[in-house]
Design a protein around this motif. Structure first.
Motif, mmCIF file in Angstrom:
data_model
loop_
_atom_site.group_PDB
_atom_site.id
_atom_site.type_symbol
_atom_site.label_atom_id
_atom_site.label_comp_id
_atom_site.label_asym_id
_atom_site.label_seq_id
_atom_site.Cartn_x
_atom_site.Cartn_y
_atom_site.Cartn_z
ATOM 1 N N ALA A 35 0.828 -1.207 0.000
ATOM 2 C CA ALA A 35 0.000 0.000 0.000
ATOM 3 C C ALA A 35 0.862 1.256 0.000
ATOM 4 C CB ALA A 35 -0.943 -0.011 1.201
ATOM 5 N N LEU A 36 1.942 1.245 0.766
ATOM 6 C CA LEU A 36 2.831 2.406 0.821
ATOM 7 C C LEU A 36 3.634 2.570 -0.469
ATOM 8 C CD1 LEU A 36 4.056 2.154 4.522
ATOM 9 C CD2 LEU A 36 2.433 3.811 3.550
ATOM 10 N N ALA A 37 4.066 1.474 -1.079
ATOM 11 C CA ALA A 37 4.805 1.546 -2.346
ATOM 12 C C ALA A 37 3.919 2.126 -3.442
ATOM 13 C CB ALA A 37 5.325 0.169 -2.746
ATOM 14 N N ILE A 38 2.674 1.681 -3.498
ATOM 15 C CA ILE A 38 1.739 2.223 -4.488
ATOM 16 C C ILE A 38 1.557 3.721 -4.252
ATOM 17 C CG2 ILE A 38 -0.688 2.221 -5.200
ATOM 18 C CD1 ILE A 38 -0.576 -0.879 -4.859
ATOM 19 N N ASN A 73 1.345 -8.920 -10.407
ATOM 20 C CA ASN A 73 -0.104 -8.772 -10.393
ATOM 21 C C ASN A 73 -0.595 -7.617 -11.277
ATOM 22 O OD1 ASN A 73 -1.643 -10.627 -8.313
ATOM 23 N ND2 ASN A 73 0.412 -10.266 -7.530
ATOM 24 N N GLY A 74 0.325 -6.953 -11.962
ATOM 25 C CA GLY A 74 -0.064 -5.923 -12.922
ATOM 26 C C GLY A 74 -0.248 -4.526 -12.369
ATOM 27 N N SER A 91 7.003 2.266 -11.961
ATOM 28 C CA SER A 91 5.881 3.181 -12.122
ATOM 29 C C SER A 91 4.575 2.390 -12.020
ATOM 30 C CB SER A 91 5.956 3.900 -13.467
ATOM 31 O OG SER A 91 5.923 2.962 -14.530
ATOM 32 N N LEU A 92 3.509 3.109 -11.733
ATOM 33 C CA LEU A 92 2.197 2.475 -11.649
ATOM 34 C C LEU A 92 1.628 2.244 -13.045
ATOM 35 C CD1 LEU A 92 0.471 4.495 -8.771
ATOM 36 C CD2 LEU A 92 1.537 2.242 -8.638
ATOM 37 N N HIS A 97 -2.765 2.753 -10.786
ATOM 38 C CA HIS A 97 -3.368 4.069 -10.524
ATOM 39 C C HIS A 97 -4.802 3.919 -10.026
ATOM 40 C CE1 HIS A 97 -0.366 7.022 -11.639
ATOM 41 N NE2 HIS A 97 -0.043 6.281 -12.690
ATOM 42 N N SER A 98 -5.537 2.951 -10.569
ATOM 43 C CA SER A 98 -6.929 2.788 -10.155
ATOM 44 C C SER A 98 -7.045 2.331 -8.698
ATOM 45 C CB SER A 98 -7.672 1.827 -11.086
ATOM 46 O OG SER A 98 -7.257 0.492 -10.891
#
Length: 119
Positions: A35-38, A73-74, A91-92, A97-98
């Motif tokens: 969650a923090l990496a995203i 997981n994409g 990068s996301l 991003h969603s």
């Protein structure tokens, strides 16, 4: 979409069913480091060292494992630039991003309400 979960055949996935594959994704996204990496990547690509500095307290091993799971997981894209030394940026993806929006809301909720929570 039809999937087989513990409760039988469904027209959609059921995260409450014991064998539903969505539980693996939920497990990944509920992980604090994922969650923090995203969240750290919401504003654009970062290199491994930049991510490690941003995610204070994460070991290189755990960061590597987390980034691999997110990529598998994409949620992340890993770009390798041929340079000396090797240059890798994370990068996301659109999927990343969603999911960053609901995870961002959860992070904000935790920061806002931390003092109200009993230890």
């Amino acid at each position: 979409m039809t999937t087989r979960c513990a409760t039988g055949v469904h027209d959609k996935h059921d995260v409450y069913a014991a064998q539903c594959p969505c539980r693996d994704v939920l497990d990944l996204l509920a992980n604090k480091w994922a969650a923090l990496a995203i969240g750290a990547l919401e504003d654009g690509p970062l290199r491994f060292g930049e991510l490690q500095r941003r995610l204070q307290g994460i070991s290189p091993k755990v960061l590597t494992q987390t980034l691999r799971r997110l990529e598998d997981n994409g949620f992340l894209h890993r770009e390798i630039y041929p340079a000396v030394p090797l240059h890798v940026e994370y990068s996301l993806t659109d999927l990343g991003h969603s999911v960053s929006k609901p995870l961002g809301a959860l992070r904000t909720w935790v920061e806002t309400n931390l003092d109200k929570l009993s230890a």
